[in-house]
Design a protein around this motif. Structure first.
Motif, PDB file in Angstrom:
ATOM      1  N   VAL A   4       0.866  -1.173   0.000  1.00 53.90           N
ATOM      2  CA  VAL A   4       0.000   0.000   0.000  1.00 53.90           C
ATOM      3  C   VAL A   4       0.903   1.224   0.000  1.00 53.90           C
ATOM      4  CG1 VAL A   4      -1.575   1.313   1.481  1.00 53.90           C
ATOM      5  CG2 VAL A   4      -1.970  -1.131   1.103  1.00 53.90           C
ATOM      6  N   LEU A   7      -1.601   5.967   0.514  1.00 57.94           N
ATOM      7  CA  LEU A   7      -3.042   5.877   0.318  1.00 57.94           C
ATOM      8  C   LEU A   7      -3.758   6.987   1.084  1.00 57.94           C
ATOM      9  CD1 LEU A   7      -4.754   3.752  -1.172  1.00 57.94           C
ATOM     10  CD2 LEU A   7      -5.082   2.616   1.034  1.00 57.94           C
ATOM     11  N   THR A   8      -4.646   7.690   0.369  1.00 62.08           N
ATOM     12  CA  THR A   8      -5.407   8.772   0.994  1.00 62.08           C
ATOM     13  C   THR A   8      -6.866   8.686   0.563  1.00 62.08           C
ATOM     14  OG1 THR A   8      -3.509  10.261   1.136  1.00 62.08           O
ATOM     15  CG2 THR A   8      -5.670  11.306   1.107  1.00 62.08           C
ATOM     16  N   LYS A   9      -7.781   8.894   1.509  1.00 62.13           N
ATOM     17  CA  LYS A   9      -9.195   8.975   1.165  1.00 62.13           C
ATOM     18  C   LYS A   9      -9.805  10.188   1.840  1.00 62.13           C
ATOM     19  CE  LYS A   9     -13.164   7.830  -0.490  1.00 62.13           C
ATOM     20  NZ  LYS A   9     -13.391   7.753  -1.965  1.00 62.13           N
ATOM     21  N   VAL A  17      -8.435   8.712   5.592  1.00 62.80           N
ATOM     22  CA  VAL A  17      -7.145   8.017   5.563  1.00 62.80           C
ATOM     23  C   VAL A  17      -6.137   8.960   4.929  1.00 62.80           C
ATOM     24  CG1 VAL A  17      -5.874   6.083   4.542  1.00 62.80           C
ATOM     25  CG2 VAL A  17      -8.185   5.717   5.439  1.00 62.80           C
ATOM     26  N   VAL A  20      -1.219   6.709   3.921  1.00 57.18           N
ATOM     27  CA  VAL A  20      -0.875   5.445   4.591  1.00 57.18           C
ATOM     28  C   VAL A  20      -0.070   4.542   3.652  1.00 57.18           C
ATOM     29  CG1 VAL A  20      -1.940   3.239   5.293  1.00 57.18           C
ATOM     30  CG2 VAL A  20      -2.697   5.400   6.328  1.00 57.18           C
ATOM     31  N   LYS A  40      -9.341   2.811   9.987  1.00 55.80           N
ATOM     32  CA  LYS A  40      -9.014   1.398   9.780  1.00 55.80           C
ATOM     33  C   LYS A  40      -9.917   0.747   8.721  1.00 55.80           C
ATOM     34  CE  LYS A  40      -9.923   0.325  14.111  1.00 55.80           C
ATOM     35  NZ  LYS A  40     -10.521   1.600  14.567  1.00 55.80           N
ATOM     36  N   THR A  42     -11.846   2.110   6.478  1.00 53.69           N
ATOM     37  CA  THR A  42     -11.682   2.741   5.162  1.00 53.69           C
ATOM     38  C   THR A  42     -10.446   2.181   4.452  1.00 53.69           C
ATOM     39  OG1 THR A  42     -12.687   4.732   6.082  1.00 53.69           O
ATOM     40  CG2 THR A  42     -11.568   4.973   3.973  1.00 53.69           C
ATOM     41  N   THR A  43      -9.356   2.009   5.185  1.00 48.25           N
ATOM     42  CA  THR A  43      -8.138   1.439   4.596  1.00 48.25           C
ATOM     43  C   THR A  43      -8.422   0.034   4.070  1.00 48.25           C
ATOM     44  OG1 THR A  43      -6.802   2.691   6.164  1.00 48.25           O
ATOM     45  CG2 THR A  43      -5.713   0.850   5.054  1.00 48.25           C
ATOM     46  N   PRO A  53      -9.726   4.912  -3.607  1.00 51.22           N
ATOM     47  CA  PRO A  53      -8.921   5.952  -2.943  1.00 51.22           C
ATOM     48  C   PRO A  53      -8.990   7.292  -3.670  1.00 51.22           C
ATOM     49  CG  PRO A  53      -7.515   4.193  -3.845  1.00 51.22           C
ATOM     50  CD  PRO A  53      -8.938   3.836  -4.180  1.00 51.22           C
TER      51      PRO A  53
END
Ligand code: ADP
Ligand code: MG
Length: 317
Positions: A4, A7-9, A17, A20, A40, A42-43, A53
């Motif tokens: 991963v 990673l951003t949301k 997120v 990450v 957590k 969401t990841t 993402p």
């Protein structure tokens, strides 16, 4: 292997997120640990493309997960939902058969696999195959949820608070079963929890999350003895004593222990933790003796052997 990267949301105002990154090697278990709302779920959901993402990327065995349709991707990923997530109008057997059916397995093969899994998860197939979820206890529903995720033998397993809805006793029992389940030993697992004990018991690596970010990504022992910042320290503070004593096994300090008399009565094995050893000493008036199967040696110890070992861990390397 799952990789991963950054990673951003984002949802309008919320960054669920944030940047990450982690790698989980084949056969390893990564635990994402954190309080409610730390990002957590969401990841986890981005890994099987239930959520796309905002930025960043995910590779499974070197392949970008965007390069195949989500339905195909999900066949190689078992997902245990937060809560039980069973379909109430499906029987236990029908719940477990969902993915095998999608894969068009024949009836005989599906039945055989269902019974095999029920058996492994300590639910008598004859008794439970045709029962509906509402007729099951929490611990039983949790086992069926796991059986469903494992049905088509996916190499990857994502588990979202798998024990979250269970009472403490059932929780400990199901967790122990999970640890001993052969089917899980070769799988690449990401498990989400808010429970520190659970994270330390099940994780090869732990990603401690807060406000969408990973505060530290490390082995349980590193997290304990080399916390990256005050947040990590504070998060573990309440259970620090127990975690420290659980983080070492007698085998880790075997060479520092004196050899026991030949006829000394054994009460522990070398694989047990210093926490187990402490409990044994507390209940005994004599020094305690442990046995190591691999080297066929017997060692004896008292409180001071144990406290010395713990203090040594705490000294900076
Ligand atoms: P956790 O699983 O660690 O409890 P989540 O990943 O569910 O946390 O949520 C992280 C943050 O993102 C929370 O603040 C949550 O309110 C927010 N969030 C999650 N899903 C949505 C959504 N669909 N829309 C807006 N905000 C969301
Ligand atoms: Mg969650």
């Amino acid at each position: 292997m799952i990789e991963v990267q950054q990673l951003t949301k984002k949802y309008q105002q919320t960054v669920a997120v944030s940047n990450v990154s982690f790698t989980v090697h084949a056969g390893q278990t990564l635990v994402l640990l954190g309080t409610s709302g730390s990002g957590k779920t969401t990841t986890l959901r981005m890994i099987n493309r239930l959520i796309e993402p905002t930025s960043g990327s995910i590779f499974i065995n070197g392949k970008n997960i965007l390069s195949q349709p989500p339905e195909i991707l999900r066949r190689s990923i078992g997902y245990v939902l937060q809560g039980y997530g069973l379909f109430p109008h499906y029987t236990v057997a029908e719940n477990i058969a969902i993915v095998p059916r999608l894969l068009k397995w024949n009836k005989g093969r599906i039945e055989q696999r269902t019974d095999e899994l029920l058996h492994k998860l300590q639910l008598s197939p004859a008794k439970y195959r045709h029962v509906y979820p509402s007729q099951l206890s929490g611990g039983q529903m949790q086992r069926v949820g796991l059986a469903r995720a494992l049905a088509a033998n996916p190499p990857i397993l994502l588990m979202d608070e798998p024990f979250g809805a269970l009472d403490p006793l059932t929780r400990t029992a199901v967790r122990k079963e999970l640890k001993e389940l052969d089917e899980l030993k070769k799988k690449t697992i990401i498990l989400v929890t808010h429970d520190v004990q659970e994270a330390f018991e099940l994780g090869n690596i732990i990603g401690l999350m807060d406000k969408g970010c990973i505060q530290q990504l490390a082995t349980p022992t590193e997290l304990l003895f080399q916390p990256a910042n005050d947040f990590v320290k504070q998060f573990l503070q309440q259970q620090l004593f127990q975690l420290e004593w659980q983080s070492l096994r007698l085998i880790d300090i075997w060479n520092d222990l004196p050899v026991a008399e030949n006829d000394a009565a054994i009460t522990l094995t070398s694989q047990q933790t210093l926490w187990n050893a402490l409990a044994e000493l507390t209940n005994s008036t004599l020094p305690v003796v442990a046995f190591d199967k691999a080297t066929a040696t017997k060692k004896v110890f008292n409180f001071s052997h144990l406290t010395t070992a713990i203090q040594r861990q705490k000294q900076p390397a």
